[in-house]
Design a protein around this motif. Structure first.
Motif, PDB file in Angstrom:
ATOM      1  N   ARG A  31       0.492  -1.161   0.124  1.00 27.93           N
ATOM      2  CA  ARG A  31      -0.054   0.154   0.094  1.00 27.93           C
ATOM      3  C   ARG A  31       0.933   1.099   0.042  1.00 27.93           C
ATOM      4  NH1 ARG A  31      -4.864   0.266   4.118  1.00 27.93           N
ATOM      5  NH2 ARG A  31      -2.958   0.465   5.695  1.00 27.93           N
ATOM      6  N   CYS A  32       1.782   1.280   0.912  1.00 28.02           N
ATOM      7  CA  CYS A  32       2.648   2.487   0.926  1.00 28.02           C
ATOM      8  C   CYS A  32       4.165   2.401   0.369  1.00 28.02           C
ATOM      9  CB  CYS A  32       2.866   3.071   2.523  1.00 28.02           C
ATOM     10  SG  CYS A  32       3.846   1.795   3.361  1.00 28.02           S
ATOM     11  N   ASP A  33       4.532   1.226  -0.240  1.00 29.21           N
ATOM     12  CA  ASP A  33       5.638   1.106  -0.793  1.00 29.21           C
ATOM     13  C   ASP A  33       6.918   1.230  -0.056  1.00 29.21           C
ATOM     14  OD1 ASP A  33       4.529   0.215  -3.395  1.00 29.21           O
ATOM     15  OD2 ASP A  33       4.432   2.294  -4.099  1.00 29.21           O
ATOM     16  N   GLN A  34       6.786   1.019   1.164  1.00 29.30           N
ATOM     17  CA  GLN A  34       7.843   1.193   2.086  1.00 29.30           C
ATOM     18  C   GLN A  34       8.385  -0.175   2.889  1.00 29.30           C
ATOM     19  OE1 GLN A  34       9.466   4.260   2.787  1.00 29.30           O
ATOM     20  NE2 GLN A  34       7.932   5.319   1.565  1.00 29.30           N
ATOM     21  N   PHE A  35       9.363  -0.273   3.485  1.00 29.88           N
ATOM     22  CA  PHE A  35       9.610  -1.399   4.032  1.00 29.88           C
ATOM     23  C   PHE A  35       8.539  -1.810   5.366  1.00 29.88           C
ATOM     24  CE2 PHE A  35      13.967  -0.839   2.520  1.00 29.88           C
ATOM     25  CZ  PHE A  35      14.165  -1.758   1.818  1.00 29.88           C
ATOM     26  N   LEU A  36       8.208  -2.944   5.289  1.00 32.12           N
ATOM     27  CA  LEU A  36       7.296  -3.230   6.391  1.00 32.12           C
ATOM     28  C   LEU A  36       7.572  -3.020   7.701  1.00 32.12           C
ATOM     29  CD1 LEU A  36       5.946  -6.682   5.006  1.00 32.12           C
ATOM     30  CD2 LEU A  36       4.567  -4.659   4.859  1.00 32.12           C
ATOM     31  N   ASP A  37       8.775  -3.420   8.322  1.00 32.64           N
ATOM     32  CA  ASP A  37       9.424  -3.083   9.446  1.00 32.64           C
ATOM     33  C   ASP A  37      10.803  -2.918   9.447  1.00 32.64           C
ATOM     34  OD1 ASP A  37       9.663  -2.657  12.150  1.00 32.64           O
ATOM     35  OD2 ASP A  37       8.722  -4.573  12.857  1.00 32.64           O
ATOM     36  N   PRO A  38      11.477  -1.851   9.235  1.00 37.30           N
ATOM     37  CA  PRO A  38      12.853  -1.686   9.271  1.00 37.30           C
ATOM     38  C   PRO A  38      13.720  -2.005  10.610  1.00 37.30           C
ATOM     39  CG  PRO A  38      11.822   0.329   8.164  1.00 37.30           C
ATOM     40  CD  PRO A  38      10.710  -0.591   8.993  1.00 37.30           C
TER      41      PRO A  38
END
Length: 304
Positions: A31-38
């Motif tokens: 959805r946000c195209d970010q890493f799920l959990d850095p």
């Protein structure tokens, strides 16, 4: 199931492992195209600093993602969802027991500091009574807070989540799909440790009072703020100001400051976890505090 720490979108796995556990690839949120959990790759010190700074992502990491099993690309076998939920539930209860024990121990030490610094002997019965009082107050606070929070969620029809309602893919909320009541208590425990540790650290430079509240002698040179203004105020208002000033001068300001910090931290943590409004979260936290205070007052009267 874990969630994205940026937008709380639910995911099957936070990361994927290849051959060795050190060779991993972080998942990307659709959805946000970010890493799920850095934070999966960050050391515990960074997570502690994020918790002190009250970053929203650290609450989602601790409550939903920490300890979640990865996807093993070599075996290609995925753990069934019921088994993953059972593993997560077991880990959450284990974390609650651990954090609760640490919180009760830290609070008991804070209450014993005045006795230790005054060189008085501490008996085993005093330790048992103090720890029991802290335990009862903690239970009362968590029960009241959890009950009111669950009541607010039920009024909003947020929990328990109904299976008959179809939610669009882009509107899915991982917090709701993976919510458990134990998460409320865990949030309170995570946010209560920082003020307690701060009070323990400040006790190195601060001489604790003989009780949980500091009693300082009132000075005769106290200046009334209202009396310095070019307006004539009623006598009742001046007496109220004097009473408040007297109470403030005789209070334990470190205790008040750390408890205020704990309340704000708890409210912020619950705001990340729950979809409640700010005034609702504030009322829930204050109700839990009042319940713990009433239990403490009742225990003092019972011992007297």
């Amino acid at each position: 199931m874990p969630v994205c720490t940026n937008c709380a979108y639910p995911a099957d796995h936070v990361y994927t492992t290849y051959k060795t556990k050190s060779n991993i690839r972080l998942g990307v949120c659709p959805r946000c195209d970010q890493f799920l959990d850095p934070l999966i790759e960050h050391p515990d010190l960074i997570i502690l600093l994020d918790l002190i700074l009250l970053k929203p992502r650290v609450f989602l990491h601790l409550l939903f993602n920490r300890g979640s099993p990865p996807f093993d690309a070599d075996k290609g076998v995925e753990i069934a969802k019921p088994q993953r939920q059972a593993i997560r539930r077991q880990k959450l209860y284990k974390d609650a027991w651990t954090m609760g024990s640490i919180s009760i121990l830290a609070e008991s030490i804070v209450r014993f500091l005045p006795t230790v610094t005054s060189l008085n002997e501490v008996s085993v019965s005093q330790i048992i009574v103090t720890c029991s009082c802290v335990l009862l107050e903690t239970i009362a606070q968590h029960v009241i807070t959890s009950y009111l929070a669950l009541l607010a969620l039920r009024i909003r029809a947020w929990y328990p989540a109904g299976n008959d309602r179809v939610v669009p893919v882009d509107k899915r909320d991982g917090r709701r799909e993976n919510f458990l009541p134990i998460l409320i208590s865990l949030t309170l425990l995570y946010t209560s440790l920082i003020p307690l540790l701060l009070q323990l650290v400040l006790s190195i430079w601060y001489t604790p009072p003989p009780s949980i509240h500091e009693h300082l002698p009132a000075t005769a040179s106290d200046i009334s703020l209202l009396s310095t203004l070019p307006i004539k105020f009623p006598v009742e208002l001046l007496e109220l100001e004097a009473a408040l000033h007297h109470a403030w001068s005789r209070s334990d300001r470190i205790w008040i400051g750390t408890r205020l910090l704990g309340g704000m931290s708890a409210g912020f943590g619950l705001r990340v976890l729950l979809p409640t409004k700010p005034w609702e979260t504030t009322a829930i936290v204050l109700a839990g505090w009042m319940g713990a205070a009433l239990i403490a007052q009742w225990l003092q009267l019972d011992r007297a």
